[in-house]
Design a protein around this motif. Structure first.
Motif: not given
Length: 75
Positions: A52-69
Motif C-alpha cells: 500500500y502506498g500512503f504518501s508520495v513526495f518528489v525531490s531532485d527528480n527522485i520519487v519517494y513513496v511511503a507505505g508498507y508491504d
C-alpha cells in the motif's frame, strides 16, 4: 489498461502529477502524468499484492513513496 485506483496521496511538481495509493487487486500503485497538465497520459507502477502506498513526495527528480508491504518478513 489502468487499474482502479484508491488514492491516498497526490503530489504536483512543475507539470508532473504523482498519485499513490492502491489498486483494486490489492497492490501499491504509483501514477505519473508524464508532464502534461492539460492532457495527462498517466503511466503506472504496480508493486506486489499486499502492499500500500500512503504518501508520495518528489525531490531532485527522485520519487519517494511511503507505505508498507505485507509480504515482507520482519522480526
Amino acid at each position: 489498461m489502468f487499474s482502479v485506483l484508491f488514492n491516498n496521496s497526490i503530489f504536483i511538481k512543475n507539470n508532473d502529477i504523482y498519485v499513490s495509493g492502491r489498486n483494486s487487486a490489492g497492490a501499491a500503485l504509483l501514477w505519473k502524468n508524464n508532464g502534461s497538465l492539460t492532457q495527462p497520459v498517466f503511466t503506472e507502477t504496480i508493486l506486489p499484492n499486499g502492499s500500500y502506498g500512503f504518501s508520495v513526495f518528489v525531490s531532485d527528480n527522485i520519487v519517494y513513496v511511503a507505505g508498507y508491504d505485507a509480504n515482507t518478513n520482519q522480526g
